[in-house]
Design a protein around this motif. Structure first.
Motif, PDB file in Angstrom:
ATOM      1  N   PRO A   1      50.054  44.628  47.460  1.00 15.01           N
ATOM      2  CA  PRO A   1      49.173  44.008  46.912  1.00 15.01           C
ATOM      3  C   PRO A   1      48.043  44.360  45.800  1.00 15.01           C
ATOM      4  O   PRO A   1      47.659  45.553  46.178  1.00 15.01           O
ATOM      5  CB  PRO A   1      48.479  43.164  48.158  1.00 15.01           C
ATOM      6  N   TYR A   2      47.723  43.581  44.864  1.00 10.65           N
ATOM      7  CA  TYR A   2      46.684  43.957  43.827  1.00 10.65           C
ATOM      8  C   TYR A   2      46.025  42.688  43.429  1.00 10.65           C
ATOM      9  O   TYR A   2      46.755  41.515  43.728  1.00 10.65           O
ATOM     10  CB  TYR A   2      47.280  44.727  42.879  1.00 10.65           C
ATOM     11  N   ILE A   3      44.785  42.520  43.022  1.00  8.05           N
ATOM     12  CA  ILE A   3      44.236  41.641  42.752  1.00  8.05           C
ATOM     13  C   ILE A   3      43.692  41.555  41.201  1.00  8.05           C
ATOM     14  O   ILE A   3      43.258  42.733  40.853  1.00  8.05           O
ATOM     15  CB  ILE A   3      42.831  41.333  43.651  1.00  8.05           C
ATOM     16  N   VAL A   4      43.930  40.676  40.527  1.00  4.84           N
ATOM     17  CA  VAL A   4      43.507  40.347  39.142  1.00  4.84           C
ATOM     18  C   VAL A   4      42.714  39.205  38.846  1.00  4.84           C
ATOM     19  O   VAL A   4      43.471  38.052  39.139  1.00  4.84           O
ATOM     20  CB  VAL A   4      44.692  40.466  38.062  1.00  4.84           C
ATOM     21  N   ASP A   5      41.694  39.275  38.407  1.00  3.18           N
ATOM     22  CA  ASP A   5      40.743  37.836  38.143  1.00  3.18           C
ATOM     23  C   ASP A   5      40.762  37.222  39.589  1.00  3.18           C
ATOM     24  O   ASP A   5      40.827  35.744  39.817  1.00  3.18           O
ATOM     25  CB  ASP A   5      41.330  36.998  37.103  1.00  3.18           C
ATOM     26  N   GLY A   6      40.659  37.706  40.607  1.00  2.00           N
ATOM     27  CA  GLY A   6      40.529  36.914  41.884  1.00  2.00           C
ATOM     28  C   GLY A   6      41.660  36.500  42.603  1.00  2.00           C
ATOM     29  O   GLY A   6      41.630  35.826  43.691  1.00  2.00           O
ATOM     30  N   ILE A   7      42.882  36.772  41.949  1.00  2.00           N
ATOM     31  CA  ILE A   7      44.109  36.203  42.449  1.00  2.00           C
ATOM     32  C   ILE A   7      44.820  37.273  42.868  1.00  2.00           C
ATOM     33  O   ILE A   7      44.934  38.314  42.248  1.00  2.00           O
ATOM     34  CB  ILE A   7      45.043  35.625  41.194  1.00  2.00           C
ATOM     35  N   THR A   8      45.545  37.147  44.000  1.00  2.00           N
ATOM     36  CA  THR A   8      46.275  38.082  44.768  1.00  2.00           C
ATOM     37  C   THR A   8      47.810  38.264  44.255  1.00  2.00           C
ATOM     38  O   THR A   8      48.402  37.186  44.375  1.00  2.00           O
ATOM     39  CB  THR A   8      46.367  37.999  46.263  1.00  2.00           C
ATOM     40  N   TYR A   9      48.340  39.538  43.910  1.00  2.00           N
ATOM     41  CA  TYR A   9      49.705  39.404  43.550  1.00  2.00           C
ATOM     42  C   TYR A   9      50.409  40.401  44.478  1.00  2.00           C
ATOM     43  O   TYR A   9      49.672  41.395  44.885  1.00  2.00           O
ATOM     44  CB  TYR A   9      49.933  39.745  42.106  1.00  2.00           C
ATOM     45  N   LEU A  10      51.576  40.443  44.220  1.00  2.00           N
ATOM     46  CA  LEU A  10      52.343  41.682  45.015  1.00  2.00           C
ATOM     47  C   LEU A  10      53.287  42.451  44.011  1.00  2.00           C
ATOM     48  O   LEU A  10      53.931  41.601  43.165  1.00  2.00           O
ATOM     49  CB  LEU A  10      53.309  41.062  45.927  1.00  2.00           C
ATOM     50  N   CYS A  11      53.151  43.662  43.846  1.00  2.00           N
ATOM     51  CA  CYS A  11      53.969  44.470  43.072  1.00  2.00           C
ATOM     52  C   CYS A  11      55.150  45.239  43.655  1.00  2.00           C
ATOM     53  O   CYS A  11      54.832  45.264  45.181  1.00  2.00           O
ATOM     54  CB  CYS A  11      53.149  45.577  42.177  1.00  2.00           C
ATOM     55  N   GLU A  12      56.179  45.677  43.326  1.00  5.93           N
ATOM     56  CA  GLU A  12      57.246  46.321  43.997  1.00  5.93           C
ATOM     57  C   GLU A  12      56.864  47.849  44.488  1.00  5.93           C
ATOM     58  O   GLU A  12      56.578  48.437  43.484  1.00  5.93           O
ATOM     59  CB  GLU A  12      58.605  46.134  43.141  1.00  5.93           C
ATOM     60  N   LEU A  13      57.338  48.159  45.591  1.00 10.77           N
ATOM     61  CA  LEU A  13      57.452  49.770  45.998  1.00 10.77           C
ATOM     62  C   LEU A  13      58.817  49.973  46.008  1.00 10.77           C
ATOM     63  O   LEU A  13      59.599  49.332  46.539  1.00 10.77           O
ATOM     64  CB  LEU A  13      56.802  49.845  47.187  1.00 10.77           C
TER      65      LEU A  13
END
Length: 425
Positions: free
Chosen positions: A371-383
């Protein structure tokens, strides 16, 4: 020849006898082992000669080099594992190695993955198993052994009682050889792991799947089965599920890259509710969608306490299905590895898995999203994680080097060392 020094002497003598130069890659790996033996006493050796390691590979092994290896290994008691993946070995080299196996009494593991071995070479290797009583692992994934090679191994498994792991996936097997292997495994009591992925099938009746399903009903020793790319549909999944209900030894089932939908996985969920021995389940690249994921989540949340690893990557699953799996992990305490990349990772999913990771319920090493957060919105990136992450190759330096991979030198650290040395010259 029961130590590295006698093995090196044998290698040098074989080169002189054949009138050839010492192979640089073989010599380097033997010398490397000799240095390690000065620091630690060893009773056996894994001879790593993979052709896809850019930090270690000098020259790839070809058929003529197999003659040299045969002479070194013929009476060797020190080398117990040989890795020849991604080299240039053809039928000629396979026949030479097969002749070595007929007389070698030490080698337990032979990796010939992704070479150029055809039906004749595979037949020779299979025939050597009629005599060999030591080899436990034989990997031929990616060699085009065709129907003839597959039938030869089916015949060998009726005679050999020591081989435990056979990989003939991605090897152009056909209907007759896959059915023959499934039939032989009904009575075979030594094979623990078999990979028969991606056969070249011309039928839509799923006969090979039915035969493997019937085999699972009576086989009591098989622990790992890979059935990737069988064009399996819900009918085949239904037959597998009804027979898995009576199987309590299979721990790893790979059904990725098929056409299983929610109806098929609904039957598989019934198996999970019975709490069989199944610990690893790979359903990646199917068509489960939300309903299929919810069937699995229901089984995990209520009755299953054995499944530890689940992969549902690229199954067109949305928020309902993925959030159901995340919720199931709150009550299920045994599921530790979950892989979900390639689905619809909408914000509710991102928040749910972010919560699992932050609370420590899901370790980043055991999933393929972060998970990471941009402008208060949570996203998921790939590992770059997965069930079979290091199947074809592994990292050569860092903290994640697998046991079978020989550790190399980080070229950046070598350059840094050279630069630091020059400061003091």
């Amino acid at each position: 020849m029961s130590d590295i020094h006698s093995t090196l002497f044998s290698f040098e003598s074989a080169c002189q006898e054949l009138g050839v130069k010492q192979h640089p890659y073989i010599l380097k790996m033997l010398k490397r082992e000799e240095k390690e033996c000065l620091m630690e006493f060893k009773t056996s050796m894994h001879l790593y000669l993979a052709g896809n390691n850019h930090l270690l590979t000098d020259v790839r092994i070809n058929d003529d080099d197999c003659i040299l290896l045969q002479k070194v290994l013929l009476k060797n008691l020190f080398i117990t594992s040989l890795d020849l993946r991604f080299n240039l070995i053809c039928d000629k080299g396979a026949k030479i190695l097969a002749a070595m196996l007929e007389n070698n009494t030490t080698l337990q593991r032979l990796n010939l993955m992704c070479n150029e071995i055809g039906p004749d070479g595979a037949e020779a290797l299979a025939r050597s198993l009629h005599i060999n009583e030591m080899l436990k692992v034989l990997l031929l994934n990616g060699n085009k052994i065709d129907n003839k090679g597959g039938m030869s191994f089916a015949q060998a498994l009726q005679i050999n009682t020591t081989l435990e792991h056979l990989d003939v996936g991605e090897a152009d097997l056909r209907m007759e050889s896959t059915v023959a292997l499934a039939t032989v495994l009904r009575n075979n009591t030594s094979i623990r792991v078999i990979d028969v992925s991606r056969p070249l099938l011309t039928t839509v009746q799923e006969e090979p799947v039915v035969h493997f399903a019937n085999m699972l009903k009576v086989n009591k020793t098989l622990e790992e089965l890979h059935l990737q790319k069988y064009d399996m549909r819900d009918f085949g999944m239904h037959r597998l599920a009804e027979n898995l209900m009576e199987n309590f030894t299979l721990t790893y089932l790979d059904l990725s890259c098929n056409r299983i939908t929610r109806d098929g996985v609904k039957e598989l969920a019934k198996v999970l509710k019975l709490n069989t021995a199944l610990c690893i389940l790979d359903l990646g690249f199917n068509r489960l969608e939300d309903d299929g994921a919810m069937h699995i989540a229901e089984a995990l949340a209520s009755l299953n306490t054995n499944l530890r690893c689940l992969s549902v990557v690229s199954n067109n699953i949305g928020s309902m299905g993925l959030c159901a799996i995340a919720d199931a992990m709150k009550t299920n305490t045994t599921l530790t590895n979950v892989f979900i990349w390639g689905n619809k990772l909408e914000e509710p999913v991102c928040i749910a898995f972010d919560s699992l990771i932050k609370t420590g319920r899901l370790d980043l090493r055991n999933t393929d999203v972060k998970p990471y957060i941009v402008d208060g919105i949570t996203y998921l990136c790939e590992l770059s994680h997965g069930i079979r992450r290091n199947f074809y190759y592994g990292p050569t330096y860092g903290e994640d080097v697998p046991d079978w991979q020989v550790r190399g030198l980080n070229p950046r650290s070598v350059k840094l060392d050279d630069d630091m040395t020059s400061l003091f010259d």
